[in-house]
Design a protein around this motif. Structure first.
Motif, mmCIF file in Angstrom:
data_model
loop_
_atom_site.group_PDB
_atom_site.id
_atom_site.type_symbol
_atom_site.label_atom_id
_atom_site.label_comp_id
_atom_site.label_asym_id
_atom_site.label_seq_id
_atom_site.Cartn_x
_atom_site.Cartn_y
_atom_site.Cartn_z
ATOM 1 N N ARG A 1 1.496 10.087 1.620
ATOM 2 C CA ARG A 1 0.605 10.393 2.879
ATOM 3 C C ARG A 1 0.558 11.402 3.861
ATOM 4 O O ARG A 1 -0.080 11.409 4.710
ATOM 5 C CB ARG A 1 -0.257 9.216 3.309
ATOM 6 C CG ARG A 1 -0.751 8.220 2.369
ATOM 7 C CD ARG A 1 -1.386 7.189 2.832
ATOM 8 N NE ARG A 1 -2.115 6.131 1.869
ATOM 9 C CZ ARG A 1 -1.230 5.164 1.297
ATOM 10 N NH1 ARG A 1 -0.136 5.040 1.331
ATOM 11 N NH2 ARG A 1 -2.145 4.559 0.319
ATOM 12 N N GLY B 1 0.846 -1.176 -0.015
ATOM 13 C CA GLY B 1 -0.001 -0.121 -0.009
ATOM 14 C C GLY B 1 0.717 1.250 0.082
ATOM 15 O O GLY B 1 0.361 2.401 0.208
ATOM 16 N N GLY C 1 2.584 2.598 -2.530
ATOM 17 C CA GLY C 1 2.553 2.959 -3.593
ATOM 18 C C GLY C 1 3.502 2.600 -4.810
ATOM 19 O O GLY C 1 3.516 3.444 -5.704
ATOM 20 N N LYS C 2 3.981 1.501 -4.618
ATOM 21 C CA LYS C 2 5.022 0.927 -5.655
ATOM 22 C C LYS C 2 4.400 0.934 -6.971
ATOM 23 O O LYS C 2 4.870 1.382 -8.117
ATOM 24 C CB LYS C 2 5.443 -0.340 -5.259
ATOM 25 C CG LYS C 2 6.019 -0.323 -3.847
ATOM 26 C CD LYS C 2 6.544 -1.898 -3.345
ATOM 27 C CE LYS C 2 5.669 -2.853 -3.158
ATOM 28 N NZ LYS C 2 4.717 -2.403 -1.797
ATOM 29 N N THR C 3 3.124 0.109 -7.180
ATOM 30 C CA THR C 3 2.474 -0.096 -8.268
ATOM 31 C C THR C 3 2.157 1.099 -8.700
ATOM 32 O O THR C 3 2.204 1.362 -10.104
ATOM 33 C CB THR C 3 1.238 -1.177 -7.980
ATOM 34 O OG1 THR C 3 1.603 -2.291 -7.428
ATOM 35 C CG2 THR C 3 0.646 -1.303 -9.328
ATOM 36 N N THR C 4 1.643 2.003 -8.185
ATOM 37 C CA THR C 4 1.206 3.321 -8.597
ATOM 38 C C THR C 4 2.250 4.280 -9.104
ATOM 39 O O THR C 4 2.236 4.787 -10.412
ATOM 40 C CB THR C 4 0.283 4.200 -7.334
ATOM 41 O OG1 THR C 4 -0.556 3.439 -6.824
ATOM 42 C CG2 THR C 4 -0.083 5.468 -7.969
#
Ligand code: GDP
Ligand code: MG
Length: 188
Positions: free
Chosen positions: A126, A14, A16-19
């Motif tokens: 965040r 969660g 944010g690696k993929t994003t």
């Protein structure tokens, strides 16, 4: 001759690696579940984890190969597979987690060996909703470890923020290896 620079994004689930990889990739990013076959702990035999991959073409013809791996130590088997030839690390920290500084400490410990041969940058996400711990806490933590690496507050949903991380990393790579880039030749 154009080179391919392999960069590794490390972060908790969660973070944010993929994003991040999807935002800057010039090819459709690959995000795939990999079965944990290390089986060092039998209850983890069925764990699947996301491995991300994307590519970013630089104006000079060089390429960035972007890999994303989870940061928890039980995924070490994956790091070994993808770490070969890595020249830069992006640590993504999620400031909304219970102990984000502890997360980064863990990454720095787990990746200490790779850090000795690579450059690195920290992106803290965040922060807009979770301003604590503040940036100073991260600076202090790095100083404690005797490490110098840039830290940025980022929102990896914003392409510009991801490009900033890559830009900073790439300039460090160039500074370290001005004549002979420590990179694999493209297509090798
Ligand atoms: N509000 C906010 N959301 C973020 C930020 N960074 C990532 N996200 C969101 O967090 C979610 C998880 O990100 P993902 O890329 O799947 O994380 P991964 O598990 O590391 O691959 C996605 O919905 C992102 O849009 C941030 O800085 N702020
Ligand atoms: Mg992911």
């Amino acid at each position: 001759m154009p080179s391919a620079y392999k960069l590794l994004f490390v972060g908790s689930m969660g973070a944010g690696k993929t994003t991040a990889i999807a935002r800057v990739s010039d090819i459709p990013p690959i995000s795939t579940d990999v079965a944990n076959t290390a089986r060092t702990e039998h209850d983890k035999a069925t764990t699947t984890v996301a491995l991300d991959y994307g590519q970013c073409d630089l104006p000079d013809g060089n390429k960035l190969l972007l890999y994303g791996v989870p940061g928890q130590s039980r995924f070490q088997f994956m790091w070994r597979i993808v770490a070969r030839g890595v020249v830069g690390l992006v640590f993504l920290v999620d400031n909304s987690r219970p102990d984000p500084c502890g997360d980064l400490r863990g990454f720095l410990t787990e990746f200490a060996e790779l850090l000795a041969h690579t450059v690195a940058v920290v992106g803290v996400g965040r922060m807009e909703t979770h301003p604590s711990p503040p940036m100073d806490a991260y600076y202090a933590l790095l100083q404690e470890r005797g490490l110098t690496m840039p830290v940025f507050a980022v929102d990896v949903r914003e392409r510009e923020d991801v490009l900033l991380l890559l830009d900073v990393l790439f300039h460090q790579i160039e500074a370290v290896t001005p004549d002979a880039p420590a990179a694999e030749e493209a297509g090798a």
